[in-house]
Design a protein around this motif. Sequence first.
Motif, short mmCIF file in Angstrom:
data_model
loop_
_atom_site.label_atom_id
_atom_site.label_comp_id
_atom_site.label_asym_id
_atom_site.label_seq_id
_atom_site.Cartn_x
_atom_site.Cartn_y
_atom_site.Cartn_z
N GLU A 106 0.74 -1.37 -0.05
CA GLU A 106 0.22 0.38 0.05
C GLU A 106 1.27 1.45 -0.37
O GLU A 106 1.84 1.47 0.71
CB GLU A 106 -0.53 0.01 0.99
N THR A 107 0.29 1.93 -0.49
CA THR A 107 1.43 3.56 -1.11
C THR A 107 0.89 4.29 -0.75
O THR A 107 -0.90 4.82 -1.73
CB THR A 107 1.88 3.34 -2.12
N PHE A 108 0.80 5.62 -0.30
CA PHE A 108 -0.55 6.92 0.17
C PHE A 108 0.81 7.85 -0.56
O PHE A 108 1.65 7.98 -0.48
CB PHE A 108 -0.34 6.90 1.15
N LYS A 134 -3.43 -0.13 -3.42
CA LYS A 134 -4.41 -0.07 -2.10
C LYS A 134 -4.80 -1.85 -2.02
O LYS A 134 -4.86 -2.92 -2.14
CB LYS A 134 -5.58 -0.38 -2.75
N GLY A 135 -3.02 -1.99 -1.83
CA GLY A 135 -2.50 -3.86 -1.85
C GLY A 135 -2.50 -4.97 -2.82
O GLY A 135 -2.83 -5.33 -3.01
N ALA A 182 -3.96 4.59 -13.39
CA ALA A 182 -4.20 3.01 -12.03
C ALA A 182 -2.99 2.88 -11.14
O ALA A 182 -3.82 2.65 -10.35
CB ALA A 182 -3.70 1.89 -13.52
N GLY A 183 -1.72 3.32 -11.13
CA GLY A 183 -0.90 3.22 -9.48
C GLY A 183 0.55 2.44 -10.59
O GLY A 183 1.12 2.09 -9.49
N PRO A 204 8.23 7.38 -3.39
CA PRO A 204 7.60 6.60 -2.37
C PRO A 204 7.72 5.78 -1.80
O PRO A 204 7.76 4.63 -2.45
CB PRO A 204 5.68 7.20 -2.45
N ARG A 205 7.59 5.36 -0.14
CA ARG A 205 7.71 4.20 0.08
C ARG A 205 6.12 3.65 0.60
O ARG A 205 5.30 4.20 0.64
CB ARG A 205 8.42 4.64 1.84
N ALA A 206 6.62 2.26 0.69
CA ALA A 206 5.55 1.25 0.52
C ALA A 206 5.11 1.59 2.25
O ALA A 206 6.14 1.75 3.17
CB ALA A 206 5.57 -0.10 0.41
N ARG A 207 3.68 2.08 2.52
CA ARG A 207 3.12 1.93 4.04
C ARG A 207 3.25 1.06 4.52
O ARG A 207 3.40 0.19 5.49
CB ARG A 207 2.37 3.15 4.32
#
Length: 254
Positions: free
Chosen positions: A25-27, A35-36, A55-56, A68-71
């Motif tokens: 998950e990345t924000f 979203k997973g 889409a991401g 960015p880093r995975a949360r």
Amino acid sequence: MSATMTATPAATATARPLLSIRGVETFYGKIQALKGVDLDVGDGEIVTLIGANGAGKSTLMMTICGNPRARSGQILYRGEDISQLPTHTIMTRQIAQSPEGRRIFGRMTVMENLQMGTTLVGQEHFDDDLRKVFELFPRLKERAGQRGGTLSGGEQQMLAIGRALMSRPKLLLLDEPSLGLAPLIVKQIFEAVRELNRNEGLTVFLVEQNAFHALRLAHRGYVMVNGRITMSGTGRELLAREEVRSAYLEGGHH
Ligand SMILES: Nc1ncnc2c1ncn2[C@@H]1O[C@H](COP(=O)(O)OP(=O)(O)O)[C@@H](O)[C@H]1O
Ligand SMILES: [Mg+2]
């Protein structure tokens, strides 16, 4: 030319995973872009990720590089979770990226751009690696003294890939290499990726909106919709699926 673009045969099912992405998950601030996400890239495979704009896809590729880093979730590279490592450490793991938009150094020459790719590995293999890049993309040899910014879009893409190769990667991450390029140039670039995979055993993770060519090139593919993987299969299987055809192929360039 089209005869050389037949689908790549599937890699052996026993290929061990080089990269395993689990529940990532990345924000961006409060906006959740991934979203997973679960996805595997086997050692020696070409795997593609297709999906519409937004889409991401790029976020996933950049998350692999730690920015960015995975949360949450895991990014296992050769079994090691790299998701919390600093980007510069990840880049020492033989992972190289050709980012969306190429981002070559416009005021530096082709040769200087290629030299930038060797920052992490030193000069020991420079001559050999340069020869290979020039064999793969003869155009870059012809343009060696020219500034990056004066190259055509296709040449800039070749340079971005060449620069990534100069860092001697095991895993090459390519974000939209076909973007904005003429079909003939796209074929040349995808054919070069296929050669690298076949001849050098290079593992490739290819992000593309150009689903038709990407799925023909790749052993396996994943479809991303709104930060989630919705389908996966061999390139051939995905190309044959009605949902893929109607959403990503009809009206596309092929
Ligand atoms: N730097 C950013 N800041 C905020 N939102 C972003 C940023 N980059 C991308 N996004 C958003 O994250 C989502 C995924 O974008 P992206 O990964 O670039 O998609 P793709 O590469 O599939 O086109 C989109 O909704 C996009 O607007
Ligand atoms: Mg993108």
